[in-house]
Design an enzyme around this catalytic site. Structure first.
Site, mmCIF file in Angstrom:
data_model
loop_
_atom_site.group_PDB
_atom_site.id
_atom_site.type_symbol
_atom_site.label_atom_id
_atom_site.label_comp_id
_atom_site.label_asym_id
_atom_site.label_seq_id
_atom_site.Cartn_x
_atom_site.Cartn_y
_atom_site.Cartn_z
ATOM 1 N N HIS A 22 39.017 21.088 -35.617
ATOM 2 C CA HIS A 22 39.920 22.118 -35.082
ATOM 3 C C HIS A 22 41.288 21.977 -35.751
ATOM 4 C CE1 HIS A 22 37.695 22.958 -30.993
ATOM 5 N NE2 HIS A 22 37.271 23.716 -31.967
ATOM 6 N N GLU A 80 31.923 30.106 -33.500
ATOM 7 C CA GLU A 80 32.956 29.292 -34.131
ATOM 8 C C GLU A 80 32.408 28.792 -35.480
ATOM 9 O OE1 GLU A 80 34.645 26.398 -31.432
ATOM 10 O OE2 GLU A 80 36.439 26.192 -32.657
HETATM 11 FE FE1 FEO Z 1 31.337 23.284 -32.075
HETATM 12 FE FE2 FEO Z 1 33.026 25.588 -30.372
HETATM 13 O O1 FEO Z 1 32.296 24.854 -31.863
#
Ligand code: FEO
Length: 396
Positions: A22, A80
């Protein structure tokens, strides 16, 4: 390809070098994995892909193992990039393949890749026959994105849970009974504390919903880390516990210091807590990994935060951790503040206000010390710790 169960394979990637996830927000001391799954039934389905930098190898392996044109369905549990990042490259090769995802999932994929692929929007309870197995979709909104869902492989009793129940943990092994349990649970609780805590109410509701479905679950295969095959429901029980204003009855002291005065206060406060039987960990925010500290905040009942005063404010490391703590919406925790100063002395009050804003109950008036603490000041800090321990016990 690693066979998890008859006709179900792990086709993911282990990322041994990942140290931050992230962006810079999440430390991954033990790397991670992006778990993609292939179900080779009469119809072949691919569930999730892998993070974008691994797209070429991932797609090349799929081509070699089964031939891309044999993939009839793609399931995207979550958009994501660590799971859907390789989708664009894959879709260049097999552009007409239907993509099963939630309504939010379709919108997010379009927003990200600007492509209008063959989306099949699904809701909880919708299913897809593969032959011997059937995929059943379960929406998981805000666990942890609006698009999230899980896919249950009926017939095989495998829950492909995506982020839920995962850990950032690369290991030579893939199953929970093969790895060091301390490492596994530390990574699992860190994941929960740092990513899922704000959604604990939804976690509890979803667990209840899944239990009420009363379907057999032999394996829980998340999209990061280790797959739960030995007593898989143990991680569901843990999530239920973690989502219930969890604490371990301990305290955590978080501080930063310019010339060591606030540090002396922290150590004396810790002594006081210990004296009255409260286990305490002390963290210098200028030196410790923030996600490790947040995991300790998650485990603690009492949080005591200190900072020197600088420019009528607080040190940046303290400000930063308090900002993240606010976003994580911890529940059921008690707190107080402390700090040293030279002339104006605003820091403990600012810390106290930020702890209040973050939802902590302030159970004790702050303490502050001018200049370097004298032995008498340190005795006061110790007494402050003793008193906090007693008040903390009243809240347990
Ligand atoms: Fe592992 Fe929310 O992505």
């Amino acid at each position: 390809m690693l066979e998890l169960k008859e006709k179900i394979y792990w086709v993911g990637v282990k990322d041994w070098e990942l140290k931050r996830f992230h962006g810079e927000e999440y430390s991954t001391h033990r790397g991670s994995s992006y778990n993609s799954y292939l179900i080779k039934d009469k119809k072949i389905a691919l569930v999730d892909t892998v993070w974008t930098p691994f797209h070429e190898g991932f797609v090349a392996d799929l081509e070699k193992e089964i031939g891309l044109n044999n993939i009839e369905y793609i399931i995207i549990n979550h958009t994501e990039q660590d799971h859907a990042g390789s989708l664009a490259y894959l879709m260049e090769k097999i552009p007409d393949t239907p993509i099963y995802c939630t309504k939010n999932g379709a919108s997010m994929i379009k927003g990200h890749f600007h492509k209008d692929w063959n989306f099949k929007v699904v809701k909880t309870g919708d299913s897809l026959e593969l032959g011997d197995y059937k995929l059943v979709f379960v929406e998981m909104p805000m666990l942890h994105w609006p698009d999230s869902m899980a896919t249950y492989v009926a017939g095989a009793n495998v829950l492909l849970s995506n982020d839920a129940f995962g850990q950032h943990y690369a290991s030579p092994y893939m199953f929970n009974d093969q790895v060091d349990q301390g490492e596994l649970f530390q990574e699992a609780v860190k994941y929960y504390a740092n990513i899922l805590t704000p959604f604990s109410g939804l976690v509890k509701k979803k667990i209840k919903e899944i239990k009420e479905l009363n379907v057999p679950i032999d394996m829980i295969a998340p999209s990061h880390g280790i797959i739960w095959r030995d007593n898989p429901l143990q991680i569901v029980e843990k999530y239920d516990l973690w989502a219930s204003e969890y604490d371990e009855g301990t305290a955590a002291i978080l501080y930063d210091t310019m010339w060591g005065a606030t540090k002396k206060m922290a150590l004396s406060i810790a002594k006081g807590l210990e004296k009255n039987g409260i286990g305490v960990k002390v963290f210098n925010l200028g030196k410790i990994d923030k996600n490790d500290v947040l995991t300790e905040v998650f485990k603690a009942k009492g949080i005591i935060v200190g900072s020197s005063t600088i420019n009528k404010g607080i040190l940046s490391s303290t400000a930063s951790i308090l900002e993240i703590i606010k976003g994580l919406k911890f529940k059921g925790k008690v707190a107080t503040a402390f700090g040293s100063y030279g002339w104006s002395g605003e820091s403990p009050k600012i810390v106290e206000q930020r702890l209040t804003d973050a939802g902590f109950e302030i159970i004790q008036e702050l303490i502050k010390v001018k200049y370097d603490p004298t032995p008498e000041n340190l005795r006061e800090c110790e007494a402050f710790g003793e008193q906090f321990a007693l008040k903390m016990k009243e809240h347990m």
